[in-house]
Write an enzyme that holds these catalytic residues in place. Structure first.
Site, PDB file in Angstrom:
ATOM      1  CE  LYS A  42     152.937  22.479  65.007  1.00 48.55           C
ATOM      2  NZ  LYS A  42     153.065  21.477  65.790  1.00 48.55           N
ATOM      3  CD  GLU A  48     160.837  34.204  72.885  1.00 49.89           C
ATOM      4  OE1 GLU A  48     159.306  34.006  72.360  1.00 49.89           O
ATOM      5  OE2 GLU A  48     161.150  33.772  73.723  1.00 49.89           O
ATOM      6  N   GLY A  66     157.423  21.420  66.025  1.00 50.49           N
ATOM      7  CA  GLY A  66     158.262  22.222  65.797  1.00 50.49           C
ATOM      8  C   GLY A  66     159.729  21.924  65.668  1.00 50.49           C
ATOM      9  NE  ARG A  67     160.690  18.523  70.521  1.00 47.98           N
ATOM     10  CZ  ARG A  67     159.605  18.563  70.987  1.00 47.98           C
ATOM     11  NH1 ARG A  67     159.333  20.047  70.867  1.00 47.98           N
ATOM     12  NH2 ARG A  67     158.704  17.857  71.591  1.00 47.98           N
ATOM     13  CD  GLU A  88     160.994  22.397  72.887  1.00 49.91           C
ATOM     14  OE1 GLU A  88     161.195  23.419  73.272  1.00 49.91           O
ATOM     15  OE2 GLU A  88     160.418  22.354  71.890  1.00 49.91           O
ATOM     16  CG  HIS A 148     192.478  23.707  72.311  1.00 50.65           C
ATOM     17  ND1 HIS A 148     193.741  23.568  72.541  1.00 50.65           N
ATOM     18  CD2 HIS A 148     192.233  23.136  71.041  1.00 50.65           C
ATOM     19  CE1 HIS A 148     194.416  23.004  71.588  1.00 50.65           C
ATOM     20  NE2 HIS A 148     193.328  22.670  70.694  1.00 50.65           N
ATOM     21  CE  LYS A 151     156.504  29.352  74.806  1.00 52.77           C
ATOM     22  NZ  LYS A 151     155.936  28.543  73.933  1.00 52.77           N
TER      23      LYS A 151
HETATM   24  O1  F6P Z   1     159.939  26.572  73.050  1.00 53.37           O
HETATM   25  C1  F6P Z   1     158.767  26.128  72.934  1.00 53.37           C
HETATM   26  C2  F6P Z   1     158.210  25.960  71.258  1.00 53.37           C
HETATM   27  O2  F6P Z   1     156.950  25.884  71.363  1.00 53.37           O
HETATM   28  C3  F6P Z   1     159.014  25.189  70.587  1.00 53.37           C
HETATM   29  O3  F6P Z   1     158.499  23.829  70.806  1.00 53.37           O
HETATM   30  C4  F6P Z   1     158.981  25.626  69.132  1.00 53.37           C
HETATM   31  O4  F6P Z   1     159.938  25.152  68.488  1.00 53.37           O
HETATM   32  C5  F6P Z   1     159.188  27.438  69.746  1.00 53.37           C
HETATM   33  O5  F6P Z   1     158.627  27.624  70.768  1.00 53.37           O
HETATM   34  C6  F6P Z   1     158.738  28.159  68.503  1.00 53.37           C
HETATM   35  O6  F6P Z   1     157.293  27.871  68.473  1.00 53.37           O
HETATM   36  P1  F6P Z   1     156.495  28.549  67.044  1.00 53.37           P
HETATM   37  O7  F6P Z   1     157.272  28.085  65.963  1.00 53.37           O
HETATM   38  O8  F6P Z   1     155.249  28.340  67.116  1.00 53.37           O
HETATM   39  O9  F6P Z   1     157.039  30.158  67.069  1.00 53.37           O
END
Ligand code: F6P
Length: 522
Positions: free
Chosen positions: A204, A210, A264-265, A350, A381, A491
């Site tokens: 987003k 990452e 995002g979620r 979150e 289990h 972060k």
């Molecule tokens: O973990 C924080 C967060 O901002 C989440 O809310 C989001 O889903 C994720 O990182 C990934 O963010 P992006 O889609 O901006 O890479």
């Protein structure tokens, strides 16, 4: 506000009284219990909340809280595209993404359904082009694999949907890379032919470390085989930051937009689901959206006492706040839905794992529960021992599927038998005073959710059910369920520590952190 506080206090008092009763005994005392607490068709889902610890008085108190908290007015503001995410000053309009063509959603008065439909058409054209072999790679060969790179909301939803619905022998294979751990991107790319692989970078913000690091690694892998220009033909991006995606080197017509009014979620329904649309086909993706839209319609129109998201949320608050139970298990009796607990961890923790309300004032009662779980029967289990006999009462959401479509026929009956039996055992228990280690105290609550089949429609409805449940809970706690400031500090500090590990100037840390940095520097 005063009404809501009074309703909370009343609910907590009634819950304490209900907590002293046996749930199983409530069925005799309340002849209408099963009918009152069973929803037979909430957007195609069946929901049984009769094994929850609330008496009729408890449920009435919970519904009174929902009314005092003005769920209906908040729901209206959500659907009207008003600002419900106060700290980021944004609406939350994931419902617009799954609404059928011709809908008329507005974000703060600005029509948005047209843009949604245009992006959906772009997604559909691309997905169908790839599946038909019309959109091909740099060497003219068709795509047989998609590597989806993203994390959190840009990963968990699509991964859940893919695992739940993928064909046993997919024509196009989907791989996912989220973690910055090099083992993850290595595994995602292992064995794939770059000439037949499409890489979709999903973020987003398009600033997530990452995702950018994994995206760069995947692009280098493509370029090593196909050259820089060739690699570009194997890249697509999904982002609300179209400029950022462009800077990453993705061709303009391969950038799929979404908007800041999509959390995002809550973004699975947007172009974030592009890899699923490619892997599953457009019809399946459209059916997933339709299932979500059906749950929106249910949530928008059902009276509170018949609303699945409202009742599921209230049952949770009854346990969490009324009875002081801060942990909840989620057990999908379908191995294909084994990722549901991981998805819900982000959605619930979150969204509602917060200590201040929309105005910034402290919240004086517990908020989100810790969610954990695994597929049934596997989880039976592992952690079910504690669910049955541990010192803490851990309410369980059991999600089952009525009809299975895979494997030998008796397996499905065995699977649902276990789901039903566990809910029964948790509630009724088994007294054995002579052998205390064989004593089952019972009175342990479950919510039972039944999908008719594991179809895209049913899965869409299930995910939307949980999204709206989280909204209901957030309203009653007073939380902004659509921001996530709590992830930022870690972060920022990770960037500083990384710079130090790479030879940068040592920073100011506590003694323990300094010692770890020194140790890792070698
Ligand atoms: O973990 C924080 C967060 O901002 C989440 O809310 C989001 O889903 C994720 O990182 C990934 O963010 P992006 O889609 O901006 O890479």
């Amino acid at each position: 506000m005063a009404d809501k506080d009074a309703a909370w206090i009343h609910l907590e008092a009634v819950a304490r009284a209900d907590g002293a009763k046996a749930i199983a005994g409530l069925f005799e005392a309340e002849p209408d219990r099963l009918a009152r607490l069973t929803l037979t068709n909430a957007a195609g889902l069946f929901l049984d909340l009769s094994k929850q610890p609330w008496s009729a008085a408890g449920q009435t108190a919970a519904l009174a809280l929902a009314r005092a908290g003005d769920i209906e007015a908040h729901r209206a503001r959500l659907f009207a595209g008003e600002i419900v995410n106060a700290s980021e000053k944004r609406p939350a309009l994931h419902m617009a993404l799954r609404a059928p063509d011709g809908a008329d959603f507005k974000a703060q008065g600005k029509p948005i359904s047209g843009e949604v439909e245009a992006t959906r058409a772009q997604m559909r054209g691309f997905a169908e082009g790839i599946r038909a072999g019309k959109v091909v790679g740099a060497t003219g060969r068709r795509f047989t694999a998609v590597v989806h790179i993203g994390i959190g909301g840009s990963d968990l939803g699509p991964k859940l949907v893919w695992e739940a619905l993928k064909p046993l022998e997919p024509g196009i294979e989907l791989r996912f890379a989220a973690n910055v751990d090099g083992a993850e991107i290595a595994a995602a790319l292992a064995g794939l032919d770059p000439a037949q692989t499409l890489v979709i970078v999903v973020s987003k913000s398009f600033t997530t470390e990452e995702t950018l690091v994994n995206g760069n690694a995947a692009r280098a892998w493509l370029a090593a085989a196909l050259g820089e220009a060739g690699a570009n033909q194997h890249l697509a991006a999904v982002s609300a930051n179209v400029e950022g995606a462009g800077k990453f080197g993705v061709a303009k017509d391969r950038v799929f937009a979404f908007w800041d009014w999509v959390g995002g979620r809550y973004s699975l329904w947007s172009a974030v689901g592009l890899s699923c649309a490619i892997g599953l086909g457009w019809d399946a993706f459209a059916a997933l959206l339709a299932g979500g839209a059906a749950m929106d319609e249910h949530f928008h129109t059902a009276p509170l006492e018949q609303s699945a998201p409202v009742l599921l949320g209230l049952a949770h608050l009854f346990n969490r706040n009324g009875l002081g139970r801060p942990i909840r298990a989620v057990v999908p009796y379908a191995r294909r839905m084994a990722l549901l607990p991981a998805f819900l961890q982000q959605l619930e923790m979150e969204s509602n794992g917060k200590q201040v309300d929309q105005t910034g004032a402290p919240i004086h009662r517990g908020t989100a529960s810790a969610v954990f779980g695994d597929a049934g029967t596997t989880g039976q289990h592992a952690f079910f021992q504690m669910l049955h006999q541990g010192t803490d009462v851990i309410p369980v959401d059991i999600v089952a599927v009525a009809k299975g479509d895979e494997g030998p026929p008796d397996h499905q009956a065995r699977l649902v038998a276990n789901a039903i039996a566990q809910a029964e055992a948790l509630m009724v228990g088994h007294a054995n005073p002579q052998e205390p280690w064989r004593n089952f105290p019972g009175n342990r609550p479950t919510s039972f959710i039944l999908l008719p089949r594991l179809t895209p429609e049913a899965l869409g409805a299930l995910i939307a059910l949980y999204e709206h449940k989280v909204f209901v809970e957030g309203v009653l706690w007073g939380i902004d369920s659509f921001d996530q400031w709590g992830v930022e500090l870690g972060k920022t500090l990770a960037k500083a520590v990384f710079a130090e590990l790479e030879g940068g100037t040592p920073g100011q840390h506590d003694a323990s952190t300094t010692a770890l940095i020194v140790k890792l520097k070698g």
